[in-house]
Write a protein that holds these residues in place. Structure first.
Motif, PDB file in Angstrom:
ATOM      1  N   VAL A  39      -0.368  19.067  13.222  1.00 47.39           N
ATOM      2  CA  VAL A  39      -0.772  17.674  13.372  1.00 47.39           C
ATOM      3  C   VAL A  39      -0.221  16.919  12.161  1.00 47.39           C
ATOM      4  CG1 VAL A  39      -2.691  16.064  13.715  1.00 47.39           C
ATOM      5  CG2 VAL A  39      -2.922  18.466  14.398  1.00 47.39           C
ATOM      6  N   VAL A  40       0.448  15.795  12.411  1.00 48.09           N
ATOM      7  CA  VAL A  40       1.037  15.008  11.328  1.00 48.09           C
ATOM      8  C   VAL A  40       0.528  13.572  11.432  1.00 48.09           C
ATOM      9  CG1 VAL A  40       3.174  14.239  10.238  1.00 48.09           C
ATOM     10  CG2 VAL A  40       3.110  16.438  11.421  1.00 48.09           C
ATOM     11  N   ALA A  41       0.016  13.037  10.335  1.00 47.49           N
ATOM     12  CA  ALA A  41      -0.511  11.671  10.309  1.00 47.49           C
ATOM     13  C   ALA A  41       0.122  10.892   9.167  1.00 47.49           C
ATOM     14  CB  ALA A  41      -2.030  11.687  10.142  1.00 47.49           C
ATOM     15  N   GLN A  42       0.336   9.601   9.419  1.00 43.75           N
ATOM     16  CA  GLN A  42       0.776   8.671   8.387  1.00 43.75           C
ATOM     17  C   GLN A  42      -0.422   7.826   7.994  1.00 43.75           C
ATOM     18  OE1 GLN A  42       3.911   8.685   7.153  1.00 43.75           O
ATOM     19  NE2 GLN A  42       4.583  10.255   8.586  1.00 43.75           N
ATOM     20  N   VAL A  43      -0.778   7.836   6.726  1.00 41.77           N
ATOM     21  CA  VAL A  43      -1.927   7.064   6.259  1.00 41.77           C
ATOM     22  C   VAL A  43      -1.528   6.206   5.064  1.00 41.77           C
ATOM     23  CG1 VAL A  43      -3.580   8.800   7.056  1.00 41.77           C
ATOM     24  CG2 VAL A  43      -2.746   8.886   4.707  1.00 41.77           C
ATOM     25  N   GLU A  44      -2.231   5.103   4.893  1.00 43.59           N
ATOM     26  CA  GLU A  44      -2.002   4.226   3.751  1.00 43.59           C
ATOM     27  C   GLU A  44      -3.172   4.343   2.793  1.00 43.59           C
ATOM     28  OE1 GLU A  44      -1.221   0.276   5.075  1.00 43.59           O
ATOM     29  OE2 GLU A  44       0.828   0.745   5.707  1.00 43.59           O
ATOM     30  N   LEU A  45      -2.831   4.531   1.540  1.00 43.79           N
ATOM     31  CA  LEU A  45      -3.827   4.725   0.498  1.00 43.79           C
ATOM     32  C   LEU A  45      -4.081   3.388  -0.180  1.00 43.79           C
ATOM     33  CD1 LEU A  45      -5.495   6.641  -1.282  1.00 43.79           C
ATOM     34  CD2 LEU A  45      -3.462   7.007  -2.667  1.00 43.79           C
ATOM     35  N   MET A  61       0.842  -1.195   0.000  1.00 44.40           N
ATOM     36  CA  MET A  61       0.000   0.000   0.000  1.00 44.40           C
ATOM     37  C   MET A  61       0.879   1.247   0.000  1.00 44.40           C
ATOM     38  SD  MET A  61      -2.878  -1.139   2.817  1.00 44.40           S
ATOM     39  CE  MET A  61      -4.199  -0.099   2.242  1.00 44.40           C
ATOM     40  N   GLU A  62       0.381   2.302  -0.606  1.00 46.65           N
ATOM     41  CA  GLU A  62       1.126   3.555  -0.684  1.00 46.65           C
ATOM     42  C   GLU A  62       0.934   4.355   0.609  1.00 46.65           C
ATOM     43  OE1 GLU A  62       1.641   7.403  -3.663  1.00 46.65           O
ATOM     44  OE2 GLU A  62       0.005   5.986  -3.952  1.00 46.65           O
ATOM     45  N   THR A  63       2.035   4.775   1.239  1.00 42.17           N
ATOM     46  CA  THR A  63       1.977   5.539   2.483  1.00 42.17           C
ATOM     47  C   THR A  63       2.120   7.029   2.193  1.00 42.17           C
ATOM     48  OG1 THR A  63       2.928   3.704   3.739  1.00 42.17           O
ATOM     49  CG2 THR A  63       2.998   5.876   4.762  1.00 42.17           C
ATOM     50  N   LEU A  64       1.266   7.828   2.834  1.00 41.65           N
ATOM     51  CA  LEU A  64       1.286   9.279   2.675  1.00 41.65           C
ATOM     52  C   LEU A  64       1.479   9.942   4.024  1.00 41.65           C
ATOM     53  CD1 LEU A  64      -1.839   9.781   0.358  1.00 41.65           C
ATOM     54  CD2 LEU A  64       0.550   9.612  -0.351  1.00 41.65           C
ATOM     55  N   SER A  93     -11.251   8.996   5.688  1.00 40.87           N
ATOM     56  CA  SER A  93     -12.360   8.118   5.354  1.00 40.87           C
ATOM     57  C   SER A  93     -11.964   6.668   5.551  1.00 40.87           C
ATOM     58  CB  SER A  93     -12.790   8.350   3.899  1.00 40.87           C
ATOM     59  OG  SER A  93     -11.766   7.922   3.018  1.00 40.87           O
ATOM     60  N   ARG A  94     -12.930   5.774   5.486  1.00 40.23           N
ATOM     61  CA  ARG A  94     -12.670   4.349   5.697  1.00 40.23           C
ATOM     62  C   ARG A  94     -11.845   3.750   4.565  1.00 40.23           C
ATOM     63  NH1 ARG A  94     -18.766   4.064   5.359  1.00 40.23           N
ATOM     64  NH2 ARG A  94     -19.265   3.992   3.126  1.00 40.23           N
ATOM     65  N   ASP A  95     -11.632   4.499   3.478  1.00 43.36           N
ATOM     66  CA  ASP A  95     -10.775   4.032   2.384  1.00 43.36           C
ATOM     67  C   ASP A  95      -9.297   4.159   2.717  1.00 43.36           C
ATOM     68  OD1 ASP A  95     -13.182   5.815   1.400  1.00 43.36           O
ATOM     69  OD2 ASP A  95     -13.009   4.165  -0.039  1.00 43.36           O
ATOM     70  N   LEU A  96      -8.985   4.819   3.847  1.00 42.76           N
ATOM     71  CA  LEU A  96      -7.604   5.046   4.258  1.00 42.76           C
ATOM     72  C   LEU A  96      -7.330   4.358   5.588  1.00 42.76           C
ATOM     73  CD1 LEU A  96      -7.455   8.847   3.413  1.00 42.76           C
ATOM     74  CD2 LEU A  96      -6.111   7.093   2.279  1.00 42.76           C
ATOM     75  N   VAL A  97      -6.103   3.886   5.752  1.00 44.32           N
ATOM     76  CA  VAL A  97      -5.689   3.240   6.996  1.00 44.32           C
ATOM     77  C   VAL A  97      -4.752   4.197   7.732  1.00 44.32           C
ATOM     78  CG1 VAL A  97      -4.528   1.265   8.040  1.00 44.32           C
ATOM     79  CG2 VAL A  97      -5.868   0.961   5.933  1.00 44.32           C
TER      80      VAL A  97
END
Length: 266
Positions: free
Chosen positions: A260-266, A1-4, A234-238
């Motif tokens: 605020v900094v967050a790491q999410v997976e697309l 998965m791509e991490t942002l 959204s629930r499309d992101l982890v």
């Protein structure tokens, strides 16, 4: 998965041309913190035309979109920055949090116009999954205006999500803590009706009984308290990680808010 890496940052506007917190003393600090964090997507609040030009010059790897709350380049923006090498811009718009969202206006007892900027970004590495990003700055006085503003933003999100489902990020300065009447009312009255589409980045921490810390500190460096700045996904992101960047940069704070900094997976 791509991490942002996603970052929301209220950068105190350039009210005074002098003093310890003048923008010309903070611009390089702000750019340094952003370079150090290296967000793929950055939502800023309060920046006006001049400081936005400074960020554009200091951060050439980013493109930004947005409109001032007075229309065009007038007044504070809720600008969205994104990495030029990671995304292609598919569309963007700024709308007003009022009963006339398509043109500059204020409503619901707000002393100033309040706005939300959104854009659709196509990841270069996964073009089949465009991402919608929303960035806002809610009213600092009126509880009623904050709830109505969030309701208008959610209506906008759901309208586009129902037509074309896909990952969504909502961020900004909500001027309300997680336990405030604003958030409790919006979540109970509106967000839960969206079938759990959006969840804030602090949810897991609060569920475990953890502490988040304050995001507004007024240049004091205080860390104890609750945040008023958010990233919703959204629930499309982890969501993998979230933190407040509470450290000084070059001996000072670039703003009266911590980002605020967050790491999410697309």
């Amino acid at each position: 998965m791509e991490t942002l890496t996603v970052m929301s940052f209220n950068l105190k506007r350039d009210l005074l041309p002098f003093g310890p917190h003048a923008w010309q003393k903070r611009a390089a600090q702000a750019a340094g913190l952003i370079r150090e964090t290296a967000p793929d997507i950055l939502g800023t609040q309060e920046l006006t035309e001049g400081p936005l030009g400074d960020m554009e010059r200091l951060l050439p790897q980013y493109q930004w979109v947005g409109e001032g709350r007075g229309g065009g380049r007038k007044g504070e923006h809720t600008a969205i920055f994104f990495r030029r090498d990671r995304f292609r811009l598919m569309g963007e718009q700024t709308f007003w949090l009022s009963r006339t969202p398509d043109h500059p206006s204020r409503d619901w007892t707000t002393p100033f116009p309040r706005i939300c900027t959104w854009c659709e970004l196509q990841p270069v590495d996964s073009p089949e999954r465009p991402l919608r990003v929303y960035n806002t700055h809610l009213d600092h006085i009126s509880y009623f205006a904050r709830v109505r503003g969030l309701r208008e933003i959610l209506r906008h999100i759901l309208e586009r999500y129902n037509a074309a489902p896909g990952p969504v990020i909502l961020m900004g300065d909500f001027n309300a803590t997680p336990t405030s009447r604003t958030l409790r009312r919006w979540i109970a009255a509106d967000l839960e009706k969206s079938a759990g589409l959006m969840r804030d980045c602090y949810w897991g921490i609060l569920q475990r009984g953890g502490e988040i810390g304050r995001s507004y500190h007024g240049f004091s460096g205080k860390t104890k308290g609750e945040p008023i700045d958010y990233i919703f996904t959204s629930r499309d992101l982890v969501l993998r990680e979230v933190r407040l960047h509470q450290e000084q940069i070059s001996g000072g704070f670039p703003s009266d808010h911590y980002p605020v900094v967050a790491q999410v997976e697309l």
